[in-house]
Enzyme design. Sequence first.
Site, PDB file in Angstrom:
ATOM      1  N   LYS A  43      53.935  13.142  61.622  1.00 11.84           N
ATOM      2  CA  LYS A  43      53.724  12.105  60.591  1.00 11.84           C
ATOM      3  C   LYS A  43      54.996  11.261  60.447  1.00 11.84           C
ATOM      4  O   LYS A  43      56.079  11.693  60.879  1.00 11.84           O
ATOM      5  CB  LYS A  43      53.371  12.778  59.264  1.00 11.84           C
ATOM      6  CG  LYS A  43      54.483  13.687  58.726  1.00 11.84           C
ATOM      7  CD  LYS A  43      53.989  14.594  57.610  1.00 11.84           C
ATOM      8  CE  LYS A  43      55.143  15.457  57.089  1.00 11.84           C
ATOM      9  NZ  LYS A  43      54.653  16.518  56.184  1.00 11.84           N
ATOM     10  N   TYR A 264      83.066  -3.848  48.924  1.00 15.74           N
ATOM     11  CA  TYR A 264      82.474  -4.314  47.664  1.00 15.74           C
ATOM     12  C   TYR A 264      83.044  -3.549  46.473  1.00 15.74           C
ATOM     13  O   TYR A 264      83.116  -2.320  46.493  1.00 15.74           O
ATOM     14  CB  TYR A 264      80.958  -4.113  47.689  1.00 15.74           C
ATOM     15  CG  TYR A 264      80.222  -5.178  48.448  1.00 15.74           C
ATOM     16  CD1 TYR A 264      80.320  -6.526  48.086  1.00 15.74           C
ATOM     17  CD2 TYR A 264      79.417  -4.840  49.519  1.00 15.74           C
ATOM     18  CE1 TYR A 264      79.626  -7.505  48.781  1.00 15.74           C
ATOM     19  CE2 TYR A 264      78.717  -5.805  50.227  1.00 15.74           C
ATOM     20  CZ  TYR A 264      78.829  -7.139  49.851  1.00 15.74           C
ATOM     21  OH  TYR A 264      78.151  -8.100  50.538  1.00 15.74           O
ATOM     22  N   MET A 312      75.416  -3.245  53.515  1.00 10.22           N
ATOM     23  CA  MET A 312      74.076  -3.285  54.118  1.00 10.22           C
ATOM     24  C   MET A 312      74.127  -3.095  55.633  1.00 10.22           C
ATOM     25  O   MET A 312      73.350  -2.339  56.210  1.00 10.22           O
ATOM     26  CB  MET A 312      73.404  -4.626  53.792  1.00 10.22           C
ATOM     27  CG  MET A 312      71.970  -4.721  54.300  1.00 10.22           C
ATOM     28  SD  MET A 312      71.244  -6.340  54.009  1.00 10.22           S
ATOM     29  CE  MET A 312      71.107  -6.372  52.237  1.00 10.22           C
TER      30      MET A 312
HETATM   31  C1  LIG Z   1      55.154  17.732  56.577  1.00 10.16           C
HETATM   32  C2  LIG Z   1      54.282  18.938  56.573  1.00 10.16           C
HETATM   33  C3  LIG Z   1      54.512  20.019  57.452  1.00 10.16           C
HETATM   34  C4  LIG Z   1      55.741  20.111  58.332  1.00 10.16           C
HETATM   35  O1  LIG Z   1      56.834  20.519  57.542  1.00 10.16           O
HETATM   36  P1  LIG Z   1      58.254  20.862  58.192  1.00 10.16           P
HETATM   37  O2  LIG Z   1      58.999  21.407  57.051  1.00 10.16           O
HETATM   38  O3  LIG Z   1      58.801  19.576  58.679  1.00 10.16           O
HETATM   39  O4  LIG Z   1      58.007  21.824  59.289  1.00 10.16           O
HETATM   40  C5  LIG Z   1      53.583  21.036  57.490  1.00 10.16           C
HETATM   41  N1  LIG Z   1      52.493  21.007  56.700  1.00 10.16           N
HETATM   42  C6  LIG Z   1      52.251  20.012  55.810  1.00 10.16           C
HETATM   43  C7  LIG Z   1      51.050  20.057  54.960  1.00 10.16           C
HETATM   44  C8  LIG Z   1      53.147  18.953  55.710  1.00 10.16           C
HETATM   45  O5  LIG Z   1      52.925  17.986  54.823  1.00 10.16           O
END
Ligand SMILES: *Cc1c(COP(=O)(O)O)cnc(C)c1O
Length: 379
Positions: A43, A264, A312
């Site tokens: 993801k 800054y 930035m």
């Molecule tokens: C993001 C996620 C994972 C992976 O988690 P990690 O800690 O990166 O291994 C697994 N299960 C769900 C439901 C997640 O949202």
Amino acid sequence: MDEGDRAASLAGGRLTIDLDAVVANLRHVEAATAPARVAAVVKADAYGLGAGPVAAALAGAGCRDFFVADLAEALDLRPHVGGQASIHVLHGLWPGTEALALEAGVTPVLNSLAQVRAWAELARTEGRRLPAVLQLDSGMSRLGLSDDDVAALAAEPQGLEALDVNYVMSHLASADQPGEDVNAAQRASFERLAALLPARPRTLANSAAALGDPLTHGDLVRAGLALYGVAPGPGPAAGLRPVVSLSARVIQVRTLPAGTGVGYGLTYTTRGTERIATVGVGYADGWPRALSNRGAAWFGGVRLPIVGQVSMDSMMVDVSALAPDALGAGEAVELIGPHQSVADVAALAGTIPYEILTRLGRRYARRYVGGASAQGMRA
Ligand SMILES: *Cc1c(COP(=O)(O)O)cnc(C)c1O
């Protein structure tokens, strides 16, 4: 010069992603969790590292199960993993997108009775069973069917008949603290809820649980962070190979007398004569502004403190500890690498490694090394 060299010559920062290390980390998680299968969580563009090249390398190494957040990510991922891989969508489906999901051959994680019903209705319309994962809320209160929802499903088993439930799933709120009682409570709650439904394979563990608590392994573990080379939770990254290196290039170096303000707000004042290098990475590149006057870059094993506020597009580092001609314009200092891990940067910035990775910016010259077909993946 080739595309990669050209990009590297133009950009202020260089991000290198080691696909062989990703695959080695997959093997490490597999060895720690066998006979459970290992799914790759890709993801958020594989935590910012590039879902296409990362997932292609994992698929090339035999990984057949992938998790993304939503259907948009699933559609983008499909060409990189081939038609046979399972792509699971953690959020389930937005109402009205079920037919699109079916067409793309993705497997929704069903989190609510409404999601279950919409997917089952499409299955009945199609006249065949559709694959699904059922998520149960075992105590995190984020996603998944509640106790009452599970009771309702258990009371009308025909509601599930249209579905091929590949897994029942849940997620732990405190997997990075394996000793906590809440983990045992969530496991118990998961078992209790799953027992009300037809027996199906189980998936509960993220990286921390996969590497830290065998009681969570079930039939499939869902690994994200560990694949990207960061130890999930306390303790060293034993057995995991770093995946990410990041460097920033020097724009100019100036010698400043004592008492000169830098950056800054002039929040830093030189204490003596100091040589200050300005490098071409800033908070727009995902480098935390929280590291103003706090973090460091590295060069040849020498720590170069960040002085003044991170801007930035640039920041200043004190290079007084180096020989005067050691570092010139265009040369690179290490931000993430052998001397400073993703976890180190996160700890210094007061955040978690996930946030450092997922914020890595788009301006870097990106280079993928390793991977079976890395050559084709530059774009
Ligand atoms: C993001 C996620 C994972 C992976 O988690 P990690 O800690 O990166 O291994 C697994 N299960 C769900 C439901 C997640 O949202």
